[in-house]
Write an enzyme that holds these catalytic residues in place. Structure first.
Site, PDB file in Angstrom:
ATOM      1  N   GLY A 190       0.973  -1.749   6.494  1.00 49.11           N
ATOM      2  CA  GLY A 190      -0.169  -1.262   5.730  1.00 49.11           C
ATOM      3  C   GLY A 190      -0.622   0.077   6.268  1.00 49.11           C
ATOM      4  O   GLY A 190      -0.114   0.557   7.287  1.00 49.11           O
ATOM      5  N   LYS A 191      -1.570   0.695   5.582  1.00 51.05           N
ATOM      6  CA  LYS A 191      -2.134   1.973   6.030  1.00 51.05           C
ATOM      7  C   LYS A 191      -3.463   2.169   5.315  1.00 51.05           C
ATOM      8  O   LYS A 191      -3.646   1.683   4.195  1.00 51.05           O
ATOM      9  CB  LYS A 191      -1.184   3.123   5.685  1.00 51.05           C
ATOM     10  CG  LYS A 191      -1.344   4.340   6.568  1.00 51.05           C
ATOM     11  CD  LYS A 191      -0.695   4.147   7.926  1.00 51.05           C
ATOM     12  CE  LYS A 191      -0.868   5.370   8.813  1.00 51.05           C
ATOM     13  NZ  LYS A 191      -0.192   5.205  10.106  1.00 51.05           N
ATOM     14  N   GLY A 192      -4.364   2.878   5.957  1.00 50.27           N
ATOM     15  CA  GLY A 192      -5.656   3.111   5.320  1.00 50.27           C
ATOM     16  C   GLY A 192      -6.259   4.409   5.785  1.00 50.27           C
ATOM     17  O   GLY A 192      -5.681   5.120   6.610  1.00 50.27           O
TER      18      GLY A 192
END
Length: 457
Positions: free
Chosen positions: A110-112
């Site tokens: 994931g990434k944010g």
């Protein structure tokens, strides 16, 4: 995907590796995985508002791309930067799925981030931004759900504020973020992890290519960058008997034919905290006064070094061009491993891969270690931090380092095995492609988990 160029590039790289292999021929069911794995399980977009130091309200767009959890909780950094947009976060999140898989630990991808410029903002305003961001993000993360880390714009200070905000909102102390302070759940060896891991991976490359006859001992190593990754990679190279002939920063590079010393690297590290350039450090520090050190303004080291055995790009993306790759090959380089993400341009990778695939034997080949595998030490120790948090214990530095080394060697072996098993290359006298090996090995790991769990049917 045409409107998302960064994501398209990452997707195309995986697809080209698996399509140019025997994998679909041997396991046709894997073909079904590609369209499914390329779509995130969840994209969360949210408004973040806070009060600036002038008492005015500001607003920015926050994101969390929860891409794939087949291998474990979503895992990937948070980026606070004006360039943050969905395409970049999807690209980074997609890459993270496969990099995390190669660690062998239970982590998804994931990434944010937040589209904001923190430059010039006070500590107090940054704290308010972190609390505002976590107010929404805290609904979607958890130690068994999604465990973010830092990235550009999110360092130790921001991780502290974010962790404090989560604890306040949830009334729960849990390992929901990695990169924490040592006295509140962080892990030893985390700052060193990417640099140390890079050297362990390169050592495995040398060991394999020379049938265990050679090591870093006496090898001339050109390194770019002078931040965390470069410093610790250089120190580990010196510890293993190598000679570090270069370091660089955004303003220029230093070249030392006789080798940069560990004492000089420690001086660089302490000066960099005070934002001094390499040019200033070489002029001001006594450890450099008697050494035969050459400073080259406005240059990267690749065309200014001679007779080098190993190149470790550790500065930034696209820092090795096609022409610079040719210069490295001409100067005798045999091993290139990336400490920076996308450190080499596609043209440079093509130069290295051509020098490998056309070699008549392993001794003449140039071997390229891709960032997906070579620099996963950082996320590996993040995974080890999660393990320590779940047990509510802190491991010794020796144990973390030992586990890191084991992860890097296992990752290398997985890349080699996949490259050999599924390669379609005609030349069997040279070394296998680690680029294809890393892409195929990680794809198989993720695909198997998705097929087993019914994500693909």
């Amino acid at each position: 995907m045409t409107s998302e160029p960064e994501f398209q590039q990452a997707y195309d790289e995986i697809v080209s590796s698996v399509e140019d292999s025997k994998i679909f021929e041997k396991f046709p069911q894997y073909k079904k995985v590609l369209p499914i794995v390329s779509v995130p399980e969840r994209i969360i977009q949210f408004r973040v508002t806070w009060e600036n130091d002038n008492g005015e309200q500001e607003v920015a767009q926050g994101y969390r791309v929860q891409f794939n959890s087949a291998k474990g909780p979503y895992k990937g950094g948070l980026r606070f930067h004006p360039s943050v947009n969905l395409s970049i976060l999807k690209f980074l999140g997609f890459e993270q799925i496969f990099k995390n898989a190669l660690t062998g630990l239970d982590m998804g991808g994931g990434k944010g981030g937040l589209c904001v410029d923190l430059k010039g903002k006070s500590d107090n305003e940054i704290r308010r931004i972190c609390y505002a961001f976590m107010r929404e993000l805290s609904r979607h993360i958890g130690k068994d759900t999604d465990v973010p880390a830092g990235d550009i714009g999110v360092g130790g200070r921001e991780i502290g504020y974010l962790f404090g905000a989560y604890r306040s909102y949830k009334n729960s102390w849990e390992g929901v973020l990695t990169g924490k302070g040592l006295n509140w759940g962080g892990s030893l060896i985390r700052p060193e992890a990417t640099g140390f891991g890079l050297v362990y991976y390169t050592q495995a490359m040398i060991d394999y290519a020379t049938n265990g006859k050679e090591s870093f001992e006496g090898k001339r190593v050109t390194i770019s960058g002078s931040g965390n990754v470069a410093q610790y990679a250089a120190l580990k190279v010196i510890e293993l008997g190598g000679i570090v002939v270069s370091l660089s920063d955004s303003k220029g590079c230093i070249i030392s034919e006789t080798g940069i010393t560990s004492e000089q690297i420690h001086d660089i590290a302490s000066a960099k905290i005070r934002f001094k350039s390499l040019e200033e450090i070489v002029d001001e520090y006594s450890t450099f006064s008697e050494s035969k050190m050459k400073y080259v303004a406005g240059a990267r080291p690749w065309t200014h070094v001679s007779n080098v055995d190993i190149a470790l790009p550790c500065a930034t993306q696209n820092e090795v061009s096609g022409d610079e790759a040719k210069a490295l090959v001409a100067s005798g380089v045999k091993f290139v491993a990336e400490g920076a993400n996308m450190g080499s341009t596609p043209e440079a990778i093509s130069v290295f891969e051509t020098a490998r695939s056309t070699a008549t034997n392993a001794k003449d080949a140039v071997w390229f270690g891709p960032p997906k595998a070579a620099n996963l030490g950082g996320v590996a120790v993040s995974g080890l931090e999660m393990a320590q948090n779940s047990q509510k214990v802190t491991w010794t530095a020796e144990r973390v380092d030992q586990e890191l080394k084991k992860i890097m060697i296992n990752c290398f072996n997985d890349c080699i095995q996949a490259a050999q098993e599924y390669s379609t290359e005609k030349n069997t006298n040279t070394l296998p492609s680690l680029v294809k090996g890393a892409n195929i090995a990680s794809f198989v790991m993720v695909a198997d988990a998705m097929l087993d769990q019914g994500d693909v049917f």
